[in-house]
Design a protein around this motif. Structure first.
Motif, short mmCIF file in Angstrom:
data_model
loop_
_atom_site.label_atom_id
_atom_site.label_comp_id
_atom_site.label_asym_id
_atom_site.label_seq_id
_atom_site.Cartn_x
_atom_site.Cartn_y
_atom_site.Cartn_z
N PHE A 1 5.34 5.20 -2.81
CA PHE A 1 5.32 3.74 -2.78
C PHE A 1 6.74 3.22 -2.56
N GLY A 2 6.88 2.13 -1.80
CA GLY A 2 8.21 1.62 -1.52
C GLY A 2 8.33 0.13 -1.70
N ALA A 3 9.58 -0.33 -1.72
CA ALA A 3 9.93 -1.75 -1.68
C ALA A 3 9.34 -2.52 -2.87
N ASP A 4 8.87 -3.74 -2.62
CA ASP A 4 8.41 -4.61 -3.71
C ASP A 4 7.29 -3.97 -4.52
N LEU A 5 6.40 -3.25 -3.85
CA LEU A 5 5.30 -2.59 -4.56
C LEU A 5 5.85 -1.61 -5.58
N ALA A 6 6.82 -0.81 -5.19
CA ALA A 6 7.40 0.18 -6.10
C ALA A 6 8.12 -0.49 -7.27
N TRP A 7 8.90 -1.53 -6.99
CA TRP A 7 9.60 -2.22 -8.07
C TRP A 7 8.60 -2.78 -9.09
N THR B 1 0.84 -1.19 0.00
CA THR B 1 0.00 0.00 0.00
C THR B 1 0.88 1.24 0.00
N GLY B 2 0.31 2.36 -0.38
CA GLY B 2 1.07 3.60 -0.47
C GLY B 2 0.71 4.58 0.62
#
Length: 443
Positions: A316-322, A299-300
């Motif tokens: 957005f960060g981490a796996d979500l961002a990638w 989630t963001g």
């Protein structure tokens, strides 16, 4: 070298010091090196300076695509430079510890979450203290979650913002080492604009659109291969993101295994931004924060009306961002809209419009946002600060011992590397004074 080298001009054949990268660390290093009797050249692969400090102009405002906060502002070497550069220092407190509209979280829930995160931090601190005392080993920060705590997914989502990675990928020892005074300010016109202003002092020795691909250290001088030709240097200060060293996008020959291993131990995580305009912005309080879900780390976070503007900044960060970046800019905006619609109602779909979307993960000259140490690799930051043969020095946010992941940490490391370069045997024969120039005495 008193005038900027244009695209049509050849590079000089030899210089004393080459700084690779014109982000905060590279600019700081170059400014520190400016003195009579020393030839310095800054080579930057992008068509602009600033690196991951980048402000774009949109909707009449300066929008930071990378770093946006002067973290630990009361101990931040760049905070005092903002107004000196004719920019505006905004001391509005960040909204991170609040939840707009009490959405999905009552005030009691928010207090409970705050207590849970504080307890988690305390467990990490206690474990890190034991490791420093020689007891136990550096473990993933996620090992110190309370397995029965309902707030673990939310804490992992916040780790995506803090570290660019989930807590399972983050060294507890390194996480605990971060220096946070709790004071965070902003530059109204943009943090990236501040770094660009500071870079003007070295514009005459900076060459953009010049990518270095190889540093040959086999001879008595360093030979650099670039897309604009070759040149030699006695010293190189390498200020590019760790990812470019680890992947050997910039290759050092012969290779330096210890350096490659250290860069792999401190990889770049990812944080992505979407700047959106919002119609009917009066519905939102200025500078407030919204997290839409508590049940997942996917989630963001949404900064509502930053600086009071009619905008929302999604993070957005981490796996979500990638994953979202791999699908393209539209996917980031679509995800933000879907979360805001689910949280605030279907009319949000027609009220939002994307203005600017970052892409640090797919940017070939960054390949990530900022660094985190993997479990068991907290000591790799110090290893990165070890020079190669007293003539190749690495500097950047990833080498900062406590202010890693920040522009001011990178700035301090650029100065540290420049100071180290000025004291090595290779430069002693030039009769240089390694002390800091008077005009930079307040850096």
């Amino acid at each position: 070298m008193n005038a900027r080298i244009s695209a049509s001009q050849p590079l000089p054949s030899q210089v004393d010091v080459v700084v690779i990268g014109a982000g905060a660390a590279g600019i700081a290093a170059a400014r520190r090196l400016l003195r009579p009797g020393l030839s310095v050249l800054v080579l930057e692969a992008r068509d602009r300076i600033g690196g991951r400090a980048w402000t774009v102009r949109a909707e009449g405002e300066g929008l930071d695509m990378g770093c946006g906060w002067l973290h630990s502002a009361d101990d931040n070497v760049l905070a005092g430079r903002v107004e000196a550069e004719g920019l505006t220092l905004d001391q509005t407190p960040p909204p991170w510890r609040t939840q707009a509209f009490d959405h999905e979280m009552t005030r009691a829930d928010q207090a409970e979450f705050g207590e849970a995160f504080a307890a988690f931090d305390q467990r990490v601190t206690e474990a890190a203290s034991l490791v420093r005392a020689g007891v136990g080993e550096d473990r993933p920060a996620s090992d110190f979650f309370d397995p029965d705590c309902r707030w673990n997914p939310r804490m992992d989502a916040i780790s995506g913002a803090l570290n660019g990675a989930r807590f399972a990928e983050v060294s507890s020892l390194d996480y605990d080492a971060y220096g946070d005074t709790g004071v965070n300010w902003r530059v109204r016109e943009g943090y990236g604009r501040l770094i660009a202003r500071l870079g003007e002092a070295v514009s005459s020795i900076t060459v953009t659109d010049c990518a270095v691909s190889r540093i040959d250290r086999s001879g008595p001088v360093l030979r650099l291969e670039t897309n604009r030709g070759e040149l030699t240097a006695r010293i190189v200060i390498l200020t590019v993101p760790n990812s470019l060293i680890a992947s050997e996008t910039i290759r050092i020959d012969p290779p330096v295994p210890a350096l490659l291993e250290a860069t792999a131990g401190v990889p770049l995580g990812l944080a992505s931004k979407v700047h959106m305009t919002v119609r009917g912005a009066g519905d939102f309080q200025p500078d407030t924060q919204l997290w839409t879900r508590t049940d997942t780390a996917e989630t963001g976070g949404y900064h509502l009306r930053p600086f009071g503007r009619p905008m929302i900044e999604a993070y957005f960060g981490a796996d979500l961002a990638w994953g979202l970046e791999a699908q393209g800019p539209a996917a980031l905006f679509d995800f933000a809209v879907s979360e805001l619609v689910a949280a605030l109602g279907s009319d949000m779909r027609r009220r939002l419009e994307a203005v600017a979307v970052s892409g640090w993960g797919v940017d070939p000259w960054s390949r990530g946002a900022y660094s985190h140490a993997l479990p068991g690799h907290a000591s790799d930051r110090a290893k990165l600060r070890t020079s190669v043969e007293d003539r190749i020095f690495v500097a950047g946010e990833a080498t900062a011992p406590i202010y890693y992941g920040t522009a001011h940490g990178a700035w301090m490391e650029g100065e540290r590397a420049a100071d180290a370069a000025l004291t090595v045997q290779a430069l002693k024969g030039l009769g240089l004074d390694p002390r800091r120039p008077e005009d930079d005495s307040e850096a």
